[in-house]
Design a protein around this motif. Structure first.
Motif, PDB file in Angstrom:
ATOM      1  N   GLN A   1      13.621  10.345   1.913  1.00  0.00           N
ATOM      2  CA  GLN A   1      14.381  10.876   2.988  1.00  0.00           C
ATOM      3  C   GLN A   1      13.600  12.311   3.225  1.00  0.00           C
ATOM      4  OE1 GLN A   1      18.296  11.041   3.853  1.00  0.00           O
ATOM      5  NE2 GLN A   1      18.167   9.472   5.353  1.00  0.00           N
ATOM      6  N   GLY A   2      14.119  12.942   2.208  1.00  0.00           N
ATOM      7  CA  GLY A   2      13.591  14.335   2.274  1.00  0.00           C
ATOM      8  C   GLY A   2      11.966  14.643   2.698  1.00  0.00           C
ATOM      9  N   VAL A   3      11.169  13.753   1.672  1.00  0.00           N
ATOM     10  CA  VAL A   3       9.681  13.904   1.936  1.00  0.00           C
ATOM     11  C   VAL A   3       9.344  13.429   3.413  1.00  0.00           C
ATOM     12  CG1 VAL A   3       7.608  13.089   1.166  1.00  0.00           C
ATOM     13  CG2 VAL A   3       9.237  13.914  -0.590  1.00  0.00           C
ATOM     14  N   GLN A   4       9.843  12.298   3.847  1.00  0.00           N
ATOM     15  CA  GLN A   4       9.592  11.848   5.082  1.00  0.00           C
ATOM     16  C   GLN A   4       9.960  12.539   6.345  1.00  0.00           C
ATOM     17  OE1 GLN A   4       7.427   9.268   5.467  1.00  0.00           O
ATOM     18  NE2 GLN A   4       7.350   9.467   3.175  1.00  0.00           N
ATOM     19  N   ALA A   5      10.897  13.327   6.229  1.00  0.00           N
ATOM     20  CA  ALA A   5      11.600  14.312   7.126  1.00  0.00           C
ATOM     21  C   ALA A   5      10.693  15.257   7.259  1.00  0.00           C
ATOM     22  CB  ALA A   5      13.138  14.517   6.868  1.00  0.00           C
TER      23      ALA A   5
ATOM     24  N   MET B   1      13.122  -1.324   0.044  1.00  0.00           N
ATOM     25  CA  MET B   1      13.576  -0.081  -0.704  1.00  0.00           C
ATOM     26  C   MET B   1      15.121   0.148  -0.631  1.00  0.00           C
ATOM     27  SD  MET B   1      11.138   0.912  -2.615  1.00  0.00           S
ATOM     28  CE  MET B   1      11.893   2.743  -3.351  1.00  0.00           C
ATOM     29  N   LYS B   2      15.481  -0.010   0.533  1.00  0.00           N
ATOM     30  CA  LYS B   2      16.954   0.209   1.123  1.00  0.00           C
ATOM     31  C   LYS B   2      17.861  -0.730   0.028  1.00  0.00           C
ATOM     32  CE  LYS B   2      16.356   1.870   5.854  1.00  0.00           C
ATOM     33  NZ  LYS B   2      16.634   1.451   7.105  1.00  0.00           N
ATOM     34  N   VAL B   3      17.578  -2.046  -0.122  1.00  0.00           N
ATOM     35  CA  VAL B   3      18.060  -2.977  -0.663  1.00  0.00           C
ATOM     36  C   VAL B   3      18.293  -2.458  -2.286  1.00  0.00           C
ATOM     37  CG1 VAL B   3      18.049  -5.377  -1.619  1.00  0.00           C
ATOM     38  CG2 VAL B   3      17.664  -5.171   0.727  1.00  0.00           C
ATOM     39  N   ILE B   4      17.172  -2.209  -2.667  1.00  0.00           N
ATOM     40  CA  ILE B   4      17.233  -1.600  -4.133  1.00  0.00           C
ATOM     41  C   ILE B   4      17.808  -0.587  -4.260  1.00  0.00           C
ATOM     42  CG2 ILE B   4      15.629  -0.732  -6.070  1.00  0.00           C
ATOM     43  CD1 ILE B   4      13.234  -2.960  -4.577  1.00  0.00           C
ATOM     44  N   TRP B   5      17.860   0.378  -3.340  1.00  0.00           N
ATOM     45  CA  TRP B   5      18.576   1.858  -3.422  1.00  0.00           C
ATOM     46  C   TRP B   5      19.853   1.380  -3.474  1.00  0.00           C
ATOM     47  CZ3 TRP B   5      14.940   3.824   0.602  1.00  0.00           C
ATOM     48  CH2 TRP B   5      13.794   4.767  -0.232  1.00  0.00           C
TER      49      TRP B   5
ATOM     50  N   GLN C   1       3.419   8.454  -0.855  1.00  0.00           N
ATOM     51  CA  GLN C   1       2.691   7.581   0.440  1.00  0.00           C
ATOM     52  C   GLN C   1       4.209   6.750   1.219  1.00  0.00           C
ATOM     53  OE1 GLN C   1      -0.048   4.555  -0.157  1.00  0.00           O
ATOM     54  NE2 GLN C   1      -0.813   5.301  -2.041  1.00  0.00           N
ATOM     55  N   GLN C   2       3.916   6.676   2.377  1.00  0.00           N
ATOM     56  CA  GLN C   2       4.951   6.176   3.330  1.00  0.00           C
ATOM     57  C   GLN C   2       5.048   4.598   2.892  1.00  0.00           C
ATOM     58  OE1 GLN C   2       4.616   7.734   7.163  1.00  0.00           O
ATOM     59  NE2 GLN C   2       6.325   6.401   7.968  1.00  0.00           N
ATOM     60  N   ALA C   3       6.195   4.348   3.149  1.00  0.00           N
ATOM     61  CA  ALA C   3       6.583   2.770   3.147  1.00  0.00           C
ATOM     62  C   ALA C   3       6.491   2.312   4.609  1.00  0.00           C
ATOM     63  CB  ALA C   3       7.926   2.570   2.496  1.00  0.00           C
ATOM     64  N   SER C   4       6.009   1.090   4.857  1.00  0.00           N
ATOM     65  CA  SER C   4       6.045   0.450   6.224  1.00  0.00           C
ATOM     66  C   SER C   4       7.682   0.077   6.313  1.00  0.00           C
ATOM     67  CB  SER C   4       5.301  -0.809   6.126  1.00  0.00           C
ATOM     68  OG  SER C   4       5.868  -1.926   5.411  1.00  0.00           O
TER      69      SER C   4
ATOM     70  N   ARG D   1       2.902  -4.259  -2.680  1.00  0.00           N
ATOM     71  CA  ARG D   1       2.589  -2.900  -2.270  1.00  0.00           C
ATOM     72  C   ARG D   1       3.445  -1.896  -2.508  1.00  0.00           C
ATOM     73  NH1 ARG D   1       1.889  -5.481   3.890  1.00  0.00           N
ATOM     74  NH2 ARG D   1       0.298  -6.883   3.489  1.00  0.00           N
ATOM     75  N   LEU D   2       4.504  -1.891  -2.436  1.00  0.00           N
ATOM     76  CA  LEU D   2       5.480  -0.740  -2.984  1.00  0.00           C
ATOM     77  C   LEU D   2       5.145  -0.386  -4.475  1.00  0.00           C
ATOM     78  CD1 LEU D   2       8.796  -2.149  -1.457  1.00  0.00           C
ATOM     79  CD2 LEU D   2       7.623   0.238  -0.712  1.00  0.00           C
ATOM     80  N   ILE D   3       4.826  -1.068  -5.307  1.00  0.00           N
ATOM     81  CA  ILE D   3       4.467  -0.832  -6.609  1.00  0.00           C
ATOM     82  C   ILE D   3       3.088  -0.205  -6.515  1.00  0.00           C
ATOM     83  CG2 ILE D   3       3.436  -1.796  -8.874  1.00  0.00           C
ATOM     84  CD1 ILE D   3       5.623  -4.126  -8.552  1.00  0.00           C
ATOM     85  N   ASP D   4       1.954  -0.652  -5.768  1.00  0.00           N
ATOM     86  CA  ASP D   4       0.939  -0.101  -5.678  1.00  0.00           C
ATOM     87  C   ASP D   4       1.009   1.575  -4.965  1.00  0.00           C
ATOM     88  OD1 ASP D   4      -0.578  -2.286  -6.411  1.00  0.00           O
ATOM     89  OD2 ASP D   4      -1.033  -2.901  -4.443  1.00  0.00           O
TER      90      ASP D   4
END
Length: 126
Positions: free
Chosen positions: A77-81, A12-16, A2-5, A49-52
């Protein structure tokens, strides 16, 4: 996947950037550093929501949650691209590159770096 808003993606960027895991306090502090001042309820809602969406998991550590990314930044990034390419260019990467060049979003230097990368060279940040 699923795509994140856009807002979820900020979390997600903070966690990465934190090595793939973070406590709420670390997330809040990192957002504050970026000038993003969300309420606790907003952050918790976005994390839920990210957990869901199966992009994050939460583990209890005492009274705190440790959030762990279930996908890497590169994988997401690969999947979204690929999704973007399919949605807007019917999977035609040449069409995407042509649009980037036509709209002056790909410089001549960028193009040369990409050529070097495709030819097996050592292009920086390609």
């Amino acid at each position: 996947m699923q795509q994140a808003s856009d807002y979820e993606l900020e979390l997600m960027k903070v966690i990465w950037d934190n090595g793939g895991t973070a406590l709420y306090a670390q997330i809040y502090a990192a957002l504050e550093e970026k000038g993003i001042c969300w309420t606790k309820n907003t952050i918790i809602t976005l994390l839920s929501r990210l957990i869901d969406k199966k992009l994050l998991k939460a583990n209890k550590i005492g009274h705190r949650n440790k959030y762990t990314a279930l996908v890497s930044a590169d994988e997401y990034q690969g999947v979204q691209a690929e999704s973007f390419l399919d949605k807007f260019f019917e999977g035609n990467a040449k069409g995407l590159v042509a649009a980037l060049i036509q709209n002056e979003l790909l410089s001549e230097d960028d193009f040369e770096e990409l050529k070097q990368y495709w030819q097996g060279g050592d292009a920086a940040d390609a």
